[in-house]
Design a protein around this motif. Structure first.
Motif, PDB file in Angstrom:
ATOM      1  N   VAL A  16     -10.696   2.725  -3.735  1.00 62.47           N
ATOM      2  CA  VAL A  16     -10.109   1.389  -3.888  1.00 62.47           C
ATOM      3  C   VAL A  16      -9.550   1.207  -5.295  1.00 62.47           C
ATOM      4  N   HIS A  17     -10.188   1.815  -6.270  1.00 62.72           N
ATOM      5  CA  HIS A  17      -9.663   1.760  -7.642  1.00 62.72           C
ATOM      6  C   HIS A  17      -8.258   2.348  -7.696  1.00 62.72           C
ATOM      7  N   ALA A  18      -8.047   3.474  -7.024  1.00 63.43           N
ATOM      8  CA  ALA A  18      -6.723   4.098  -7.009  1.00 63.43           C
ATOM      9  C   ALA A  18      -5.700   3.187  -6.330  1.00 63.43           C
ATOM     10  N   LEU A  19      -6.095   2.531  -5.248  1.00 62.41           N
ATOM     11  CA  LEU A  19      -5.195   1.582  -4.583  1.00 62.41           C
ATOM     12  C   LEU A  19      -4.871   0.410  -5.502  1.00 62.41           C
ATOM     13  N   ALA A  20      -5.888  -0.063  -6.235  1.00 63.30           N
ATOM     14  CA  ALA A  20      -5.683  -1.183  -7.157  1.00 63.30           C
ATOM     15  C   ALA A  20      -4.687  -0.819  -8.248  1.00 63.30           C
ATOM     16  N   GLU A  21      -4.816   0.378  -8.782  1.00 65.16           N
ATOM     17  CA  GLU A  21      -3.871   0.814  -9.814  1.00 65.16           C
ATOM     18  C   GLU A  21      -2.450   0.888  -9.257  1.00 65.16           C
ATOM     19  N   ALA A  22      -2.315   1.380  -8.019  1.00 68.75           N
ATOM     20  CA  ALA A  22      -0.990   1.476  -7.408  1.00 68.75           C
ATOM     21  C   ALA A  22      -0.404   0.094  -7.163  1.00 68.75           C
ATOM     22  N   ALA A  23      -1.219  -0.845  -6.690  1.00 67.70           N
ATOM     23  CA  ALA A  23      -0.738  -2.213  -6.454  1.00 67.70           C
ATOM     24  C   ALA A  23      -0.339  -2.870  -7.769  1.00 67.70           C
ATOM     25  N   ALA A  24      -1.134  -2.656  -8.812  1.00 66.34           N
ATOM     26  CA  ALA A  24      -0.818  -3.226 -10.128  1.00 66.34           C
ATOM     27  C   ALA A  24       0.490  -2.657 -10.664  1.00 66.34           C
ATOM     28  N   GLU A  25       0.694  -1.366 -10.472  1.00 64.57           N
ATOM     29  CA  GLU A  25       1.936  -0.738 -10.919  1.00 64.57           C
ATOM     30  C   GLU A  25       3.135  -1.312 -10.173  1.00 64.57           C
ATOM     31  N   GLY A  26       2.973  -1.522  -8.858  1.00 67.82           N
ATOM     32  CA  GLY A  26       4.057  -2.093  -8.077  1.00 67.82           C
ATOM     33  C   GLY A  26       4.399  -3.505  -8.513  1.00 67.82           C
ATOM     34  N   ALA A  27       3.372  -4.294  -8.809  1.00 69.15           N
ATOM     35  CA  ALA A  27       3.615  -5.662  -9.279  1.00 69.15           C
ATOM     36  C   ALA A  27       4.330  -5.655 -10.621  1.00 69.15           C
ATOM     37  N   ALA A  28       3.922  -4.751 -11.497  1.00 67.67           N
ATOM     38  CA  ALA A  28       4.562  -4.656 -12.808  1.00 67.67           C
ATOM     39  C   ALA A  28       6.029  -4.243 -12.681  1.00 67.67           C
ATOM     40  N   LYS A  29       6.329  -3.358 -11.723  1.00 65.59           N
ATOM     41  CA  LYS A  29       7.715  -2.941 -11.497  1.00 65.59           C
ATOM     42  C   LYS A  29       8.586  -4.112 -11.073  1.00 65.59           C
ATOM     43  N   THR A 115      -2.899 -11.261  -1.313  1.00 59.09           N
ATOM     44  CA  THR A 115      -2.852 -10.123  -0.403  1.00 59.09           C
ATOM     45  C   THR A 115      -4.107  -9.287  -0.594  1.00 59.09           C
ATOM     46  N   GLY A 116      -4.349  -8.342   0.328  1.00 57.63           N
ATOM     47  CA  GLY A 116      -5.557  -7.533   0.239  1.00 57.63           C
ATOM     48  C   GLY A 116      -5.320  -6.089   0.646  1.00 57.63           C
ATOM     49  N   ILE A 144      -1.168 -18.690   0.094  1.00 54.91           N
ATOM     50  CA  ILE A 144      -0.095 -18.224   0.969  1.00 54.91           C
ATOM     51  C   ILE A 144      -0.288 -16.724   1.143  1.00 54.91           C
ATOM     52  N   ILE A 145      -0.715 -16.303   2.327  1.00 55.80           N
ATOM     53  CA  ILE A 145      -1.011 -14.897   2.562  1.00 55.80           C
ATOM     54  C   ILE A 145       0.290 -14.098   2.590  1.00 55.80           C
ATOM     55  N   VAL A 146       0.314 -13.013   1.834  1.00 52.45           N
ATOM     56  CA  VAL A 146       1.503 -12.147   1.757  1.00 52.45           C
ATOM     57  C   VAL A 146       1.095 -10.736   2.204  1.00 52.45           C
ATOM     58  N   PRO A 147       1.064 -10.501   3.507  1.00 53.45           N
ATOM     59  CA  PRO A 147       0.760  -9.168   4.002  1.00 53.45           C
ATOM     60  C   PRO A 147       1.996  -8.280   3.905  1.00 53.45           C
ATOM     61  N   PRO A 148       1.818  -6.967   3.954  1.00 52.81           N
ATOM     62  CA  PRO A 148       3.001  -6.106   3.927  1.00 52.81           C
ATOM     63  C   PRO A 148       3.799  -6.166   5.215  1.00 52.81           C
ATOM     64  N   TYR A 184       4.051  -0.621  -2.931  1.00 50.92           N
ATOM     65  CA  TYR A 184       4.991  -1.556  -2.310  1.00 50.92           C
ATOM     66  C   TYR A 184       4.340  -2.913  -2.093  1.00 50.92           C
ATOM     67  N   GLN A 185       3.086  -2.920  -1.650  1.00 53.05           N
ATOM     68  CA  GLN A 185       2.404  -4.184  -1.391  1.00 53.05           C
ATOM     69  C   GLN A 185       2.282  -5.018  -2.668  1.00 53.05           C
TER      70      GLN A 185
END
Length: 203
Positions: A16-29, A115-116, A144-148, A184-185
């Motif tokens: 889950v840590h790896a997923l969190a890092e990927a989501a954070a990177e996507g948000a930063a992009k 999102t989750g 406001i739920i934002v699913p992929p 992407y999420q």
């Protein structure tokens, strides 16, 4: 206008840590200001020491700041990550969510995008159930739920579901396809949150 995104997660052995890092990177992009935060570990030391990977991950991520209610108040949008626990949210993340009453009571969590994402021991290990259970709290907050959904090829490539990125845990961590879906999420969350802040209707 850019969004402030809090990526808040619990991870025992690192998936889950790896997923969190990927989501954070996507948000930063997407131009968001991002805070990556882990919740407090609640498990007894004996349980952690029984699994060397658990102990190793806890020590490896000791420098990740611990989530606080201030992070929730600061953020415009939330990405929450948890491993599945019998198809439900982990106790560690749930304890953090259960501490948010003062913010909820004053309306400081409502109207924000959320999102989750999650990880289970296998493909059919309860990922979808866990995400739906997690979103119950977001509904009570008035988020406001934002699913992929199926709005990007990365979701299909990861054999994903429409509720949020789900991973089948392994010692090697999430695959490149799953990490791309999480990225992407996070990007989608930040993009839609920015649209909400501008008063635009998300596509």
């Amino acid at each position: 206008m850019t969004a402030k995104v809090a990526v808040i997660y619990y991870s025992s052995t690192g998936n889950v840590h790896a997923l969190a890092e990927a989501a954070a990177e996507g948000a930063a992009k997407a131009g968001a200001e991002v805070r990556l935060r882990r919740v407090t570990e609640l498990a007894p030391e004996a349980a952690i020491d029984h699994n060397p990977a658990w102990r190793a991950h806890l020590e490896a991520t000791a420098d990740v700041p611990v989530a606080t209610l201030d992070d929730l108040e600061w953020a415009d949008a939330y990405a929450f990550g948890t491993p599945t626990r019998y198809g439900n949210v982990s106790a560690q993340l749930k304890q953090f969510l259960d501490s948010t009453g003062p913010l909820w009571a004053t309306g400081k969590l409502s109207g924000k995008a959320a999102t989750g994402f999650t990880s289970a021991g296998n493909i059919q290990g309860g990922n979808e159930s866990t995400l739906l259970a997690l979103y119950n709290t977001m509904h009570h907050w008035g988020c406001i739920i934002v699913p992929p959904g199926y709005t990007d090829p990365s979701v299909y490539a990861a054999h994903g579901n429409p509720y949020g990125t789900g991973n089948a845990a392994s010692d090697d961590g999430p695959s490149e396809q799953v990490l791309a879906a999480a990225n992407y999420q996070g990007n989608r969350l930040a993009t839609i949150s920015a649209q909400l802040l501008r008063g635009a209707v998300p596509a």
